[in-house]
Design an enzyme around this catalytic site. Structure first.
Site, mmCIF file in Angstrom:
data_model
loop_
_atom_site.group_PDB
_atom_site.id
_atom_site.type_symbol
_atom_site.label_atom_id
_atom_site.label_comp_id
_atom_site.label_asym_id
_atom_site.label_seq_id
_atom_site.Cartn_x
_atom_site.Cartn_y
_atom_site.Cartn_z
ATOM 1 N N SER A 1 0.823 -1.213 0.000
ATOM 2 C CA SER A 1 0.000 0.000 0.000
ATOM 3 C C SER A 1 0.856 1.263 0.000
ATOM 4 C CB SER A 1 -0.886 0.024 1.244
ATOM 5 O OG SER A 1 -2.088 -0.670 1.024
ATOM 6 N N PRO A 2 0.293 2.358 -0.512
ATOM 7 C CA PRO A 2 0.971 3.649 -0.349
ATOM 8 C C PRO A 2 1.102 3.985 1.132
ATOM 9 C CG PRO A 2 -0.800 3.782 -1.976
ATOM 10 C CD PRO A 2 -0.959 2.478 -1.286
ATOM 11 N N ALA B 1 1.525 8.684 -1.507
ATOM 12 C CA ALA B 1 0.819 9.689 -2.290
ATOM 13 C C ALA B 1 1.826 10.723 -2.798
ATOM 14 C CB ALA B 1 -0.247 10.366 -1.447
ATOM 15 N N LEU C 1 -5.761 -4.205 7.771
ATOM 16 C CA LEU C 1 -5.421 -5.274 8.712
ATOM 17 C C LEU C 1 -5.489 -6.658 8.069
ATOM 18 C CD1 LEU C 1 -6.873 -4.157 12.173
ATOM 19 C CD2 LEU C 1 -4.491 -4.294 11.452
ATOM 20 N N GLN D 1 0.860 6.469 -6.683
ATOM 21 C CA GLN D 1 -0.407 7.060 -6.264
ATOM 22 C C GLN D 1 -0.313 8.567 -6.444
ATOM 23 O OE1 GLN D 1 -1.826 7.592 -2.058
ATOM 24 N NE2 GLN D 1 -3.308 5.995 -2.655
ATOM 25 N N TYR E 1 -8.800 13.607 1.601
ATOM 26 C CA TYR E 1 -7.992 14.514 0.796
ATOM 27 C C TYR E 1 -8.868 15.152 -0.292
ATOM 28 C CZ TYR E 1 -4.246 12.423 3.480
ATOM 29 O OH TYR E 1 -3.457 12.005 4.525
ATOM 30 N N GLY F 1 0.094 -2.988 4.301
ATOM 31 C CA GLY F 1 0.690 -1.710 4.667
ATOM 32 C C GLY F 1 1.598 -1.830 5.862
ATOM 33 N N ARG F 2 1.047 -1.561 7.038
ATOM 34 C CA ARG F 2 1.888 -1.552 8.235
ATOM 35 C C ARG F 2 2.491 -2.915 8.546
ATOM 36 N NH1 ARG F 2 -1.510 2.993 11.682
ATOM 37 N NH2 ARG F 2 -2.820 3.157 9.845
ATOM 38 N N CYS G 1 2.882 7.062 3.351
ATOM 39 C CA CYS G 1 3.647 8.309 3.349
ATOM 40 C C CYS G 1 4.858 8.204 4.269
ATOM 41 C CB CYS G 1 2.759 9.467 3.776
ATOM 42 S SG CYS G 1 1.535 9.930 2.541
#
Length: 374
Positions: A23-24, A58, A308, A100, A187, A330-331, A26
């Site tokens: 995943s993107p 992003a 998750l 992204q 956003y 992601g995380r 930041c």
């Protein structure tokens, strides 16, 4: 065992070697929008770790579209050139490079999260990190104490649409094979969609169709600028998570409309219209997967599931059952950059570390043979 998670997926002229995306995320570590060694190593380790597709964070399509002073940008050819060495590394190690494209809207010009994740302080301004002009569909602040953004004029909306198209052209030159429009998490484009953030009374406000107009214009412009043989994704917040806000029925309708405009995959996230996208209370594993499932089932568009997804068996079930076509990590990838390789082992897809980089795999295979340890 035949794993659906590790089966290839062809999207237009691009084939993902497996269904795992990064995943993107930041990093807030750029200087004037330029990628540096941090971004190369951060994204490069996921290619070494076996991910089929790797998204940048992003990347702002113009200077005022950054979230923080540390965010990546692609409003210049020079910025695109700095990203090109990253795409080359990802491709050389078997992953599909994805970007992204975003605009922060009323969430722009804020602190990095570890500095407070709020408005810039006087001390930061004295150090040179001055606030820039913030724009949004309506002059509504994100929350109490936040700056009031300027309501975008029609000319500013048209300029932003053109900026997205120009960013897509630069992304192609930089070597990206997948582009994603960021229309989630409160956003700019997400705030046009949400009735909580968009109180306009012109052609960009009011009805659901009008509130989606800015996203449709961006999508049409990016699809026209982006090569026809390369897939286009759109990330959405499937629900605002607020009463009388954007909901899943709206997202099903939106996904159908995006499909007509040449979007190949809808990336199904949620939340963020009034602050952080992360839930305030601990959610269950895979809590956003039902959004991807319903959108895919009712529109026929491919979906990417997020939220998750932490276990190999869980990711396998999502893809094998048809709830989504791609799972995004992601995380969990921050914790374990080799998550895809470990998942392949757990699902019996990898034999003798064959999918690991040769520089690592032969050592690990020798250890397993001699000690029985992973």
């Amino acid at each position: 065992m035949t794993s659906q998670l590790f089966s290839p997926l062809t999207l237009r002229g691009v084939t993902l070697p497996n269904r795992i995306a990064i995943s993107p995320m930041c990093q807030y570590s750029a200087g004037e929008g330029f990628a540096n060694d941090w971004h190369l190593v951060h994204l490069g380790k996921y290619a070494q770790g076996g991910a089929g597709m790797i998204f940048t964070e992003a990347v702002a399509v113009n200077r005022i579209g950054r979230i923080t002073h540390g965010c990546l940008g692609i409003w210049s050819d020079e910025q695109a050139a700095h990203l090109a060495r990253i795409t080359a590394f990802l491709r050389a190690h078997g992953s599909v490079p994805a970007i992204q494209l975003g605009h922060a809207g009323r969430k722009a010009s804020m602190q990095r999260p570890w500095e407070g994740n709020a408005v810039l302080t006087d001390e930061q301004v004295r150090k040179g990190e001055t606030q820039w002009r913030i724009v949004a569909p309506s002059a509504l602040p994100l929350a109490d104490g936040w700056p009031v953004p300027a309501e975008m004029t029609h000319a500013e909306i048209a300029e932003t649409v053109a900026d997205f198209a120009a960013a897509a052209r630069r992304a192609h030159v930089a070597g990206f094979d997948v582009a994603e429009i960021h229309a989630a998490h409160g956003y700019l484009l997400a705030s046009f969609l949400s009735p909580h953030a968009n109180k306009r009374t012109d052609d960009y406000g009011g009805s659901r169709e009008n509130r989606a107009r800015a996203l449709f214009e961006v999508t049409d412009a990016v699809r026209a600028a982006w090569p026809d043989d390369k897939p286009l994704f759109v990330r959405i917040s499937s629900v605002d998570g607020r009463e009388d806000g954007w909901d899943l029925d709206d997202s099903v309708w939106l996904a159908g409309e995006l499909k007509k405009r040449g979007v190949d995959v809808v990336d199904c996230s949620a939340g963020g219209i009034s602050g952080p996208a992360a839930p305030r209370t601990p959610p269950p594993d895979g809590f956003q997967v039902p959004y991807a499932d319903r959108i895919k089932a009712e529109t026929g568009i491919m979906t990417q599931a997020v939220g998750l997804i932490t276990r190999a068996e869980q990711a396998e079930e999502i893809v094998a059952s048809g709830k989504a076509d791609i799972v995004a990590i992601g995380r969990e990838a921050l914790s374990d950059p080799n998550w895809p390789l470990h998942a392949a082992d757990a699902l019996g897809h990898d034999k003798a570390f064959a999918t690991w980089p040769a520089q690592y795999g032969w050592w690990l295979d020798k250890r397993r043979q001699s000690t029985g340890r992973y």
